[in-house]
Scaffold this motif. Structure first.
Motif, PDB file in Angstrom:
ATOM      1  N   SER A  75       0.825  -1.205   0.000  1.00 19.47           N
ATOM      2  CA  SER A  75       0.000   0.000   0.000  1.00 19.47           C
ATOM      3  C   SER A  75       0.857   1.252   0.000  1.00 19.47           C
ATOM      4  CB  SER A  75      -0.929   0.009   1.219  1.00 19.47           C
ATOM      5  OG  SER A  75      -0.194   0.163   2.422  1.00 19.47           O
ATOM      6  N   TYR A 112      -2.770   5.570  -3.560  1.00 23.48           N
ATOM      7  CA  TYR A 112      -2.744   4.494  -4.552  1.00 23.48           C
ATOM      8  C   TYR A 112      -3.602   3.325  -4.071  1.00 23.48           C
ATOM      9  CZ  TYR A 112       1.138   6.873  -6.877  1.00 23.48           C
ATOM     10  OH  TYR A 112       1.919   7.793  -7.537  1.00 23.48           O
ATOM     11  N   GLN A 113      -4.061   2.519  -5.018  1.00 21.24           N
ATOM     12  CA  GLN A 113      -4.842   1.340  -4.682  1.00 21.24           C
ATOM     13  C   GLN A 113      -3.940   0.266  -4.083  1.00 21.24           C
ATOM     14  OE1 GLN A 113      -7.126  -0.095  -8.029  1.00 21.24           O
ATOM     15  NE2 GLN A 113      -7.753   1.961  -8.639  1.00 21.24           N
ATOM     16  N   THR A 114      -4.354  -0.270  -2.949  1.00 20.36           N
ATOM     17  CA  THR A 114      -3.587  -1.341  -2.318  1.00 20.36           C
ATOM     18  C   THR A 114      -3.650  -2.598  -3.176  1.00 20.36           C
ATOM     19  OG1 THR A 114      -4.049  -0.464  -0.110  1.00 20.36           O
ATOM     20  CG2 THR A 114      -3.355  -2.767  -0.246  1.00 20.36           C
ATOM     21  N   GLN A 115      -2.519  -3.275  -3.314  1.00 20.51           N
ATOM     22  CA  GLN A 115      -2.472  -4.517  -4.077  1.00 20.51           C
ATOM     23  C   GLN A 115      -2.340  -5.689  -3.103  1.00 20.51           C
ATOM     24  OE1 GLN A 115       0.244  -6.528  -7.603  1.00 20.51           O
ATOM     25  NE2 GLN A 115      -0.172  -4.343  -7.672  1.00 20.51           N
ATOM     26  N   LEU A 163      -1.639  -9.887  -2.670  1.00 15.03           N
ATOM     27  CA  LEU A 163      -1.054 -11.066  -3.301  1.00 15.03           C
ATOM     28  C   LEU A 163      -1.228 -12.277  -2.398  1.00 15.03           C
ATOM     29  CD1 LEU A 163       2.334  -9.582  -4.584  1.00 15.03           C
ATOM     30  CD2 LEU A 163       0.211  -9.846  -5.873  1.00 15.03           C
ATOM     31  N   ILE A 183       6.008  -4.821  -8.383  1.00 19.86           N
ATOM     32  CA  ILE A 183       4.664  -4.365  -8.051  1.00 19.86           C
ATOM     33  C   ILE A 183       4.423  -2.987  -8.668  1.00 19.86           C
ATOM     34  CG2 ILE A 183       3.030  -3.896  -6.192  1.00 19.86           C
ATOM     35  CD1 ILE A 183       4.071  -6.775  -6.246  1.00 19.86           C
ATOM     36  N   LEU A 226       1.589  -0.005  -8.633  1.00 21.04           N
ATOM     37  CA  LEU A 226       0.386   0.482  -7.960  1.00 21.04           C
ATOM     38  C   LEU A 226      -0.317   1.535  -8.799  1.00 21.04           C
ATOM     39  CD1 LEU A 226       1.546   0.815  -4.228  1.00 21.04           C
ATOM     40  CD2 LEU A 226       0.482  -1.139  -5.374  1.00 21.04           C
ATOM     41  N   LYS A 227      -1.636   1.430  -8.850  1.00 19.46           N
ATOM     42  CA  LYS A 227      -2.450   2.385  -9.598  1.00 19.46           C
ATOM     43  C   LYS A 227      -2.948   3.494  -8.679  1.00 19.46           C
ATOM     44  CE  LYS A 227      -4.155  -1.078 -12.884  1.00 19.46           C
ATOM     45  NZ  LYS A 227      -5.364  -1.725 -13.458  1.00 19.46           N
TER      46      LYS A 227
END
Length: 337
Positions: free
Chosen positions: A70, A74-77, A79, A90, A92-93
């Motif tokens: 995170s 940004y959007q949290t990714q 996995l 990684i 992030l968007k």
């Protein structure tokens, strides 16, 4: 989208991770993101990326948990399936403001009333829980649907929780919060069902003897303690007793325990003469004094090595174990290295 994410959060994981995870974090333009948070959900196991976006996250044993990455704005990714032998790359968007899509309708209850209800149902109402503080309450938005008597809470920013009594700083990414009332009300006494879910990062800020003692008091008789007891079949040793109605029963005759790829699979014996959709209803007694009621709406579930179950929406508690909420929450790796 939230329901999909919630389902994702509830999956029981069976991945085997090595003891070190390495990677780099970038934005969409392939620029490194220094200071990104990388952590295993619900644990104290975390790190941050350096000035070049690099990170190394070490932990002491096999861990079944979601890896979250995170960064503010940004959007949290998330996995749960990756090859830890290879460096993780990684991207992030940039986050979109989802609250713009939420239409907040006017209702008869004030924000102050809704916030009080949220604190009670999210943090808890025990003496310990009341000492926990949400530092950014202004980031929480509420929507009360009078037709369905339902309160929902939203936040585009992680909730920052300070818990001095237990010595933790908690970052909680709220995915879902919904409180249903059996009458048109905003009072906790009228809550019929409350459900919340999210990703949690723990940071230990104090661990003196008094705090360690209080943590152990919170653990004893908790849901975490209870599910670990089911998995280990150590009911007598851990001072838990199981009842059907008023009759004490042998838990091993009602919970069939098997190993499934490193996780514990629990099959529930269906009770006869049930008038509801529930598979089974039990009373649970801890240490001869703390009482809880357990309603199972699933015939099987999984428990990972830390005591986290896979069907939190299908296993409902009332009594003592339902009173323990985020204000008394411990990291899922509590007591396990």
């Amino acid at each position: 989208m939230k329901r999909i994410l919630l389902l994702f959060l509830l999956l029981t994981l069976s991945n085997s991770f090595s003891q070190v995870v390495k990677g780099r974090v970038f934005d969409e333009n392939k620029q490194p993101l220094p200071g990104a948070n990388i952590y295993f959900d619900g644990t104290t196991i975390a790190t941050i990326s350096d000035e070049n976006g690099n990170f190394t996250l070490s932990y002491g044993s096999k861990l079944n948990s979601i890896l979250a990455i995170s960064f503010i704005g940004y959007q949290t990714q998330f996995l749960n399936n990756f090859n830890s032998d290879k460096e993780l790359i990684i991207y992030l968007k940039i986050a979109t403001n989802s609250l713009n899509e939420v239409v907040i309708k006017k209702d008869r209850f004030s924000r102050k009333q809704k916030l009080q209800l949220f604190r009670e149902q999210f943090l808890g109402r025990t003496a310990t829980a009341k000492k926990a503080k949400i530092l950014n309450e202004d980031d929480i938005y509420f929507d009360y649907d009078e037709a369905t008597k339902t309160l929902k809470a939203y936040s585009d920013k992680p909730l920052l929780i300070k818990n001095d009594l237990l010595g933790y700083k908690i970052t909680y990414e709220l995915v879902d919060f919904e409180a249903n009332f059996y009458q048109l009300s905003i009072e906790s006494v009228h809550v019929e069902r409350c459900f919340y879910a999210g990703l949690t990062r723990f940071e230990e800020v104090n661990s003196d003897k008094k705090i360690i003692k209080l943590r152990e008091e919170c653990y004893k008789g908790s849901q975490l303690h209870f599910f670990r007891t089911i998995a280990s079949k150590s009911w007598e040793k851990e001072n838990f007793r199981l009842y059907v109605g008023r009759l004490p029963v042998n838990p091993l005759q009602h919970f069939l325990i098997t190993n499934d790829k490193g996780n514990t699979k629990v099959q529930v014996k269906k009770q006869t003469q049930q008038l509801t959709k529930s598979v089974a209803i039990f009373s649970v007694l801890y240490n001869e004094k703390l009482q809880s009621k357990m309603i199972l709406e699933t015939e099987s579930f999984y428990i990972d090595k830390y005591g986290i179950n896979s069907n939190i929406e299908d296993i409902v508690f009332s009594g003592y174990m339902s009173d323990q909420k985020v204000g008394e929450m411990l990291p899922v790796n509590y007591g396990i290295e």
